[in-house]
Every structure is written in C-alpha cells, then in structure tokens.
Design an enzyme around this catalytic site. Sequence first.
Site, mmCIF file in Angstrom:
data_model
loop_
_atom_site.group_PDB
_atom_site.id
_atom_site.type_symbol
_atom_site.label_atom_id
_atom_site.label_comp_id
_atom_site.label_asym_id
_atom_site.label_seq_id
_atom_site.Cartn_x
_atom_site.Cartn_y
_atom_site.Cartn_z
ATOM 1 N N TYR A 143 35.561 -26.504 25.257
ATOM 2 C CA TYR A 143 36.817 -26.942 25.871
ATOM 3 C C TYR A 143 37.983 -26.452 25.024
ATOM 4 C CZ TYR A 143 40.650 -29.870 27.452
ATOM 5 O OH TYR A 143 41.868 -30.308 27.932
ATOM 6 N N GLU A 231 44.941 -25.093 30.101
ATOM 7 C CA GLU A 231 43.642 -25.746 29.900
ATOM 8 C C GLU A 231 42.523 -24.828 30.392
ATOM 9 O OE1 GLU A 231 41.812 -30.153 30.623
ATOM 10 O OE2 GLU A 231 42.577 -29.101 32.383
#
Length: 421
Positions: A143, A231
């Site tokens: 992530y 993101e």
Amino acid sequence: MRGLVNKLVSRSLSISGKWQQQQLRRLNIHEYQGAELMGKYGVNVPKGVAVSSLEEVKKAIQEVFPNESELVVKSQILAGGRGLGTFKSGLKGGVHIVKRDQAEDIAGKMLGQVLVTKQTGPQGKVVSKVYLCEKLSLVNEMYFSIILDRKSAGPLIIACKKGGTSIEDLAEKFPDMIIKVPIDVFAGITDEDAAKVVDGLAPKAADRKDSIEQVKKLYELFRKTDCTMLEINPLAETSTNQLVAADAKLNFDDNAAFRQKEIFAMRDPTQEDPREVAAAKVDLNYIGLDGEIGCMVNGAGLAMATMDIIKLHGGTPANFLDVGGNASEHQVVEAFKILTSDDKVKAILVNIFGGIMKCDVIASGIVNAAKEVSLKVPVVVRLEGTNVEQGKRILKESGMKLITADDLDDAAEKAVKALAN
C-alpha cells in the site's frame, strides 16, 4: 477514496440516522486517467486502454493486446469498492479477470449499466467506460499513498508492506507495518526519505535503487500536478521484479485549476451530482443530502447551524447551500433553481445574516426566482443585518406568499411545521 485517507479529505454528516458524504471541491479523475498521468512521469503502470463501445473493445483487443491470453476488465466510475460492487442488471463485480475471448462479452455487460458500490449509495453510477488492462503476474502487494497532512503542514507518505485491501483494515490488523514519512515541502523529497519508504514497503525482489526512484517520481507527480491525494492500492511487485502501480486514485486541488488546465480538462461531470455541477458554475457551495427542507444560507458556519436546528426541530435538511458573502441576484435565482430541481424538497428555508451580503439583494433574488421558477413549496425567510428593512419591504410588496421568521429558531420551527402541513 478509501478508509482512513478519506477522513482527511471529507466530512460525514449524520442526518436523521442516515450517513451522508460531504465532498470537498477537489477534482477526482478516473483510474485510466490516473494511470496515463503516472506513465507520463515515469511511474510503472500496466499496459491499458479505456474504451466506451463494443467496437472500441474489439479494436483494442486486436491492436493493443494481440498476444495476451487474459485481460483485466475494469468498470470506470468515480467511486471505490468496484470489485465488490453489483450492477443493477445483476452482474456481480465491477472488475473481472477473463480470457481474452471473453473480454468483449464482459465489457458489453458493463458499458451503459449502473454499478452500485459501498461508496455510490443505492442509486449507483453509470459505467460509460471500461479500462482494459494486461494481466500482470503479481508476487507481492503493498500500500502506498501521499496526502496533505495538517500536523506536519506538508505532504505525508503513508506506506505498508501489505496491500490489496482497505487501509483501515490494514491499520486494524497490521498497525506496526504502517509507516509515515513527512516530506519537507520546501526541500522536497530526499533520497533518505524515499529510502525510508522503500524500507517500510520491504519489497521482496524489486531492485532497491529502482524502487527509490519510483517513490521519488510519484512524489514529483504529486507536487507538480497540485495533488491533494495520491493512493496506490496495490503497489505491486511483478514476477519481473518491477514495482507497478496496479491501481491508483488521484485527487487535485480545485484552487489550482488555473494552472493545471490539462488535468482539469479530464473532469467527468457525468459522474458528479448535476446539482453540484450547476452550483459550481455560478460559484455556489452546494452539497446534496437526503432530507426534505431545502436550505439557502450565507456562510458555511451559519449553514451548518441552520441544518442542526432543523434537525433539532424534527426536520431533515435536503442540502448544504452557502451563497457566500457577496452573492448577486443572479446567483440567488440560480440557487432557487437548484433547490427546486430536487423532487425531495418539500419546503425551503432562507436564512440570511447580512454583513457583506445585503438583505435587499437576497430579497430581490427571491422575488426574481419566484418569477422564473414555479414555487410549489412553502418558503420560510429569516433576514437580519445590512439593509434588512429594505429586504423585508421588497418581499412584502412582491405579493408572494412567504412565511417570515424573527430568528433562526423560529425559522426552523416554521419550516418543519410547513413541511408537515
């Protein structure tokens, strides 16, 4: 936007037990647009192409993916949770990995259909494009995100060596694996900063030096395009030992529209609330909600207070609408058009405290709006402040059937009663 990152760029309102999403004014672009932008900055992304018709699907399969045995077909809407979403047609999932000869069929079942996810609400969003991508052999998922952090007053990189699931789930299950690296906005990202991020990601096979360069390129993209959020979930390692942005979401600061014209040309108004689009065109701050009392107020703080007092008296606001401190009659007329375009609105409450905003301007706007819009719902008006007597006289002489109020509490109570009647 997902999870914890979302909390930094949005606000939730709970109205009559219903969850509402209050979006800030920031540009949100589709995944395929984000991938194209990242590619321009040297970030590794899967080979892909966006298509909007079956003819384009056929052409893309033949010309872009002639040797692929499998493809990833991704519905493109401005909302998260697509993979677990459901089309109103019954098709499960907005992201499918299929054999090459099945891509056309699955794309055809997505295009023009409404996809409902945990972020769209029950109404869902129409899929106008699908993104065809090569299927990569992923050996590790991580992530990565960059946000604007209030505490450090600058960009903050958040990374976790596990990915592919929501950041809130990662924070709950693996809190010790999440690292945060603040970046000095004046000095920019250093090799040391990027190395900290890579060490936190702990790639299994990707070259460390190349990974550091990828992190630096992502930061450059964030900085040069006026991002408010970037993101990537997952940031993946492939079997060829590369770091690849397998999925990405980017938001941009609307205040930078004047210098990011190419990026803001990517805006897709068909994915936005048409009332919010109409409001933005006349420089009004509007957020649609699910209540029955339409609100027109000047000042965000007074607007929030008005919504709270409506709720206190048993009503539910239909919107947040701030006309600002210097609205013109034209803006007031447009505000009424937006309010009355909502079929759920059964009453309207106008609450103006005139400082810079003059009460006579609001009153003239209300009268002109009544001439252009067929007002079929009761209108409660509370005016106070600059030119209040002139404003009240304009309303009285208009002959309109308005319900006047002495103060905010009185106005909210009368609006709720008008709704009941």
